[in-house]
Design an enzyme around this catalytic site. Structure first.
Site, PDB file in Angstrom:
ATOM      1  N   THR A 286      12.289 112.434 -41.966  1.00  0.00           N
ATOM      2  CA  THR A 286      10.736 112.401 -41.766  1.00  0.00           C
ATOM      3  C   THR A 286      10.003 111.355 -40.738  1.00  0.00           C
ATOM      4  O   THR A 286       9.337 111.206 -40.985  1.00  0.00           O
ATOM      5  CB  THR A 286       9.608 112.638 -43.353  1.00  0.00           C
TER       6      THR A 286
ATOM      7  N   VAL B 116      10.208 108.662 -37.411  1.00  0.00           N
ATOM      8  CA  VAL B 116      10.148 109.022 -35.867  1.00  0.00           C
ATOM      9  C   VAL B 116      11.158 109.794 -34.758  1.00  0.00           C
ATOM     10  O   VAL B 116      10.267 111.403 -34.352  1.00  0.00           O
ATOM     11  CB  VAL B 116       9.790 107.647 -35.246  1.00  0.00           C
ATOM     12  N   ALA B 117      12.473 109.614 -35.280  1.00  0.00           N
ATOM     13  CA  ALA B 117      13.682 111.010 -34.890  1.00  0.00           C
ATOM     14  C   ALA B 117      12.837 111.851 -35.717  1.00  0.00           C
ATOM     15  O   ALA B 117      13.162 113.027 -35.024  1.00  0.00           O
ATOM     16  CB  ALA B 117      14.832 110.259 -34.600  1.00  0.00           C
TER      17      ALA B 117
ATOM     18  N   ALA C 157      11.713 103.515 -42.054  1.00  0.00           N
ATOM     19  CA  ALA C 157      11.607 102.539 -41.417  1.00  0.00           C
ATOM     20  C   ALA C 157      10.301 102.574 -40.155  1.00  0.00           C
ATOM     21  O   ALA C 157      10.181 101.309 -39.800  1.00  0.00           O
ATOM     22  CB  ALA C 157      13.146 102.608 -40.588  1.00  0.00           C
TER      23      ALA C 157
ATOM     24  N   GLN D  72       7.144  97.100 -36.268  1.00  0.00           N
ATOM     25  CA  GLN D  72       5.920  96.079 -36.571  1.00  0.00           C
ATOM     26  C   GLN D  72       5.692  95.953 -34.620  1.00  0.00           C
ATOM     27  O   GLN D  72       4.679  96.379 -34.109  1.00  0.00           O
ATOM     28  CB  GLN D  72       6.578  94.371 -37.483  1.00  0.00           C
ATOM     29  N   GLY D  73       6.562  95.316 -34.443  1.00  0.00           N
ATOM     30  CA  GLY D  73       6.366  94.541 -33.054  1.00  0.00           C
ATOM     31  C   GLY D  73       6.207  96.119 -31.695  1.00  0.00           C
ATOM     32  O   GLY D  73       4.812  96.260 -31.458  1.00  0.00           O
TER      33      GLY D  73
ATOM     34  N   GLU E 238       9.039  90.878 -26.055  1.00  0.00           N
ATOM     35  CA  GLU E 238       9.631  90.657 -27.547  1.00  0.00           C
ATOM     36  C   GLU E 238      11.534  89.994 -27.099  1.00  0.00           C
ATOM     37  O   GLU E 238      11.640  90.426 -25.658  1.00  0.00           O
ATOM     38  CB  GLU E 238      10.025  91.488 -28.529  1.00  0.00           C
TER      39      GLU E 238
ATOM     40  N   ASP F  48      22.940 107.413 -45.889  1.00  0.00           N
ATOM     41  CA  ASP F  48      23.215 108.774 -45.438  1.00  0.00           C
ATOM     42  C   ASP F  48      23.768 109.760 -44.501  1.00  0.00           C
ATOM     43  O   ASP F  48      24.366 110.500 -44.722  1.00  0.00           O
ATOM     44  CB  ASP F  48      22.067 109.732 -46.455  1.00  0.00           C
TER      45      ASP F  48
ATOM     46  N   HIS G 250      17.829  90.485 -37.791  1.00  0.00           N
ATOM     47  CA  HIS G 250      17.029  90.385 -37.173  1.00  0.00           C
ATOM     48  C   HIS G 250      16.256  88.849 -38.146  1.00  0.00           C
ATOM     49  O   HIS G 250      16.605  88.540 -38.973  1.00  0.00           O
ATOM     50  CB  HIS G 250      15.685  90.697 -38.227  1.00  0.00           C
TER      51      HIS G 250
ATOM     52  N   ARG H  74      18.210  89.466 -29.794  1.00  0.00           N
ATOM     53  CA  ARG H  74      18.111  88.944 -31.046  1.00  0.00           C
ATOM     54  C   ARG H  74      19.653  88.779 -31.887  1.00  0.00           C
ATOM     55  O   ARG H  74      19.771  87.724 -32.773  1.00  0.00           O
ATOM     56  CB  ARG H  74      17.217  90.678 -31.650  1.00  0.00           C
TER      57      ARG H  74
ATOM     58  N   HIS I  89      19.026  94.742 -40.534  1.00  0.00           N
ATOM     59  CA  HIS I  89      17.787  95.755 -39.868  1.00  0.00           C
ATOM     60  C   HIS I  89      18.530  96.551 -39.324  1.00  0.00           C
ATOM     61  O   HIS I  89      17.315  97.472 -39.873  1.00  0.00           O
ATOM     62  CB  HIS I  89      17.566  94.283 -39.417  1.00  0.00           C
TER      63      HIS I  89
ATOM     64  N   ARG J  48      21.123  95.885 -30.605  1.00  0.00           N
ATOM     65  CA  ARG J  48      19.741  97.020 -29.374  1.00  0.00           C
ATOM     66  C   ARG J  48      18.561  95.643 -29.030  1.00  0.00           C
ATOM     67  O   ARG J  48      18.423  95.154 -29.915  1.00  0.00           O
ATOM     68  CB  ARG J  48      18.931  97.513 -30.676  1.00  0.00           C
TER      69      ARG J  48
HETATM   70  C1  SIN Z   1       9.966  93.231 -34.991  1.00  0.00           C
HETATM   71  O1  SIN Z   1       8.798  93.763 -34.596  1.00  0.00           O
HETATM   72  O2  SIN Z   1      10.025  92.038 -34.704  1.00  0.00           O
HETATM   73  C2  SIN Z   1      11.171  94.533 -34.978  1.00  0.00           C
HETATM   74  C3  SIN Z   1      11.543  95.589 -33.068  1.00  0.00           C
HETATM   75  C4  SIN Z   1      12.863  95.912 -33.549  1.00  0.00           C
HETATM   76  O3  SIN Z   1      13.281  96.130 -34.475  1.00  0.00           O
HETATM   77  O4  SIN Z   1      12.821  96.525 -32.759  1.00  0.00           O
END
Ligand code: SIN
Length: 516
Positions: A20, A22-23, A52, A57-58, A125, A216, A237, A285, A344, A379
């Site tokens: 449930t 976003v995807a 998740a 956040q970002g 970012e 899963d 992360h 990252r 992450h 990513r």
């Molecule tokens: C973050 O807000 O640093 C994470 C964003 C993400 O995982 O793409």
């Protein structure tokens, strides 16, 4: 719709969506729009905080028309971050479809932060050459995306406390899902099933992921005989809040803080990223997480620090981070934030195309659970909500189309026992041996542990998750052992260099050799 049969409860749908976030909801809404009878399953007992997506956040990386950005620039940044393993066609396809997908979220009621009326406020970012991250509620983007999607999906058949235990198939085609609910075991017969189960962060003792991120979908696909790809690339992360040895879900300290001027320093106040990469604290990252890990190994310190004291308007712009810091007694406007790398995101997953299609007719996967070729070996920040939205919508449409053509398949099924390791032991072994830096000796120790796992009946969510973690660990470790080089988020202490001849994705099936 209920339909009679033996043993378990039985129902029928056109499209079953597992997950449930976003995807999952983007897929469910797209399938529903095409007239499919859609059932959405969640193993969570309450919707809030189950995904998740909710904790993101970002923001969402998206090329906004009439800015200095371009699809080409976003594609180039994604590929540069991806360590030579992105599929350029997949990246271009997803990036190019980003703006309409985000615009649809706005139609669903999502409200993004604005710098002027009608103009989204864009942040940066790691790894992005432009300001292209849209955000909401400062650093509560995921909560806003989830709120809008939940609202749009509120007339759909969304079921909590439903654990998808097994894909049901007839030969090479999907015929439904075996489910464990409060009513016991049941089968939902459906020609199309979409896996949107998110990630696998709970392979590790501490993670930024919600408690349901137990691999899963990867396990369900593996058990159905499908390959997964790029699963050795687990993104850590660089800045998870450090609070001693506390395990489970830990707060994320968004990378957008570094986009707004925060810097990473060690206990002596020295920069962690100086001289490591031309983009410094805003390097991709994998580079920053490895730099933090190396500094911790060199100094023996338990954490490094994010200095966000110079970030303008910190508490208003980053309310989620501010609250998490205050909860552990850190006032980030005057003190440094203690951080460590945290598990992450899974860059790999069930092998699909950019429409979520797997190699099995009727089985789709979208979001973090899938490997489309978008992320490669690492990513790019905030590309995950983007991919989940774009591929989720496409998978929903493709699943509806498949269901319309496939009729009403049906097959009998009995639950099978699965091997499952002790979860805490597995998490400790993965944390010690398969984190930011790995080597053959440590990875082999995890492989031995997994090989010794015992058969368990799949009679509870817990048993299912333990088995899913075990299956997922087995392929992560097999792929990490086979990749005898360092690339993207996969750092081998015993093979520290990148081997240009290995710039190919590796696929793995359960109990089979890793193949490229
Ligand atoms: C973050 O807000 O640093 C994470 C964003 C993400 O995982 O793409």
């Amino acid at each position: 719709m209920n339909c009679g049969g033996s043993g378990h409860w039985q129902q029928r749908a056109d499209v079953v969506v597992v997950g449930t976030g976003v995807a999952g909801l983007a897929a469910a809404l797209a399938a529903h729009r095409r007239g499919s009878r859609v059932v959405v399953l969640s193993k969570a007992s309450r919707a809030e905080g189950a995904t998740a997506t909710f904790y993101a956040q970002g923001g969402i990386a998206v090329v906004v028309p009439r800015t200095d950005d371009s699809v080409e620039a976003h594609v180039a940044d994604t590929i540069a971050a991806g360590g030579g393993l992105c599929d350029p066609k997949a990246v271009t396809s997803v990036v190019a479809d980003g703006y309409p997908a985000v615009a649809e979220l706005v139609d669903f009621g999502a409200r993004f932060d604005e710098s002027a009326p009608g103009r989204w406020s864009l942040t940066r970012e790691g790894g992005h050459s432009r300001r292209r991250i849209v955000h909401a509620g400062g650093d509560a983007t995921g909560a806003e995306v989830q709120r809008a999607l939940d609202r749009a999906a509120n007339t759909l058949d969304v079921r909590l406390n439903h654990v998808a235990l097994q894909i049901v198939r007839d030969g090479d085609a999907v015929t439904g899902v075996l489910v464990l609910s409060e009513d016991g075991l049941g089968v939902i017969h459906a020609p199309s099933v979409i896996l949107a189960t998110g990630g696998l962060g709970h392979l590790y003792s501490a993670t930024t992921n919600p408690e349901g991120s137990t691999g899963d979908g990867i396990a369900l696909a593996l058990w159905a005989g499908l390959p997964v790809g790029d699963v050795e690339f687990i993104q850590f992360h660089p800045t998870m809040l450090f609070t001693g040895n506390a395990g489970g879900r830990r707060p994320l300290i968004t990378e957008a803080l570094r986009g707004e001027g925060a810097v990473l320093v060690d206990a002596r106040g020295d920069s962690v990223t100086a001289g490591v990469h031309p983009m410094g604290d805003l390097a991709p990252r994998d580079v920053v997480a490895a730099a933090v890990d190396e500094r911790l190994s060199l100094t023996g310190d338990p954490c490094v620090y994010l200095d966000a004291r110079a970030v303008p308007d910190f508490a208003r712009r980053f309310p989620t981070v501010n609250a998490a810091c205050l909860a552990v007694g850190v006032d980030a406007t005057s003190a440094l934030i203690p951080v460590v790398p945290g598990a992450h995101y899974s860059c790999g997953g069930v092998v699909t195309d950019v429409y979520g299609r797997t190699e099995m007719a009727g089985l789709f996967a979208a979001g973090e659970v899938a490997r489309t070729g978008m992320h490669g070996a690492n990513r790019l920040a905030s590309n995950s909500l983007l991919e989940g939205l774009v591929v989720g919508r496409r998978a929903g449409s493709a699943a509806a189309e498949h269901a319309a053509d496939a009729g009403s398949p049906r097959a009998d099924v009995e639950p099978v026992a699965r091997v499952a390791s002790d979860r805490t032991e597995l998490q400790r072994a993965m944390t010690r041996n398969a984190s930011v830096v790995r080597d053959a000796e440590g990875l082999s120790r995890v492989a031995d542990l997994v090989d010794a796992a015992q058969l368990r009946n799949m009679d509870s969510r817990n048993a299912f998750e333990d088995a899913a973690l075990t299956a997922t660990a087995s392929v992560v470790v097999a792929a990490a052992l086979a990749r005898r080089e360092s690339r993207g988020c996969h750092h081998r202490a015993d093979h520290p260099d990148t081997d240009p001849t290995r710039a190919v994705s590796a696929n793995v099936r359960l109990d089979a050799e890793v193949c490229c």
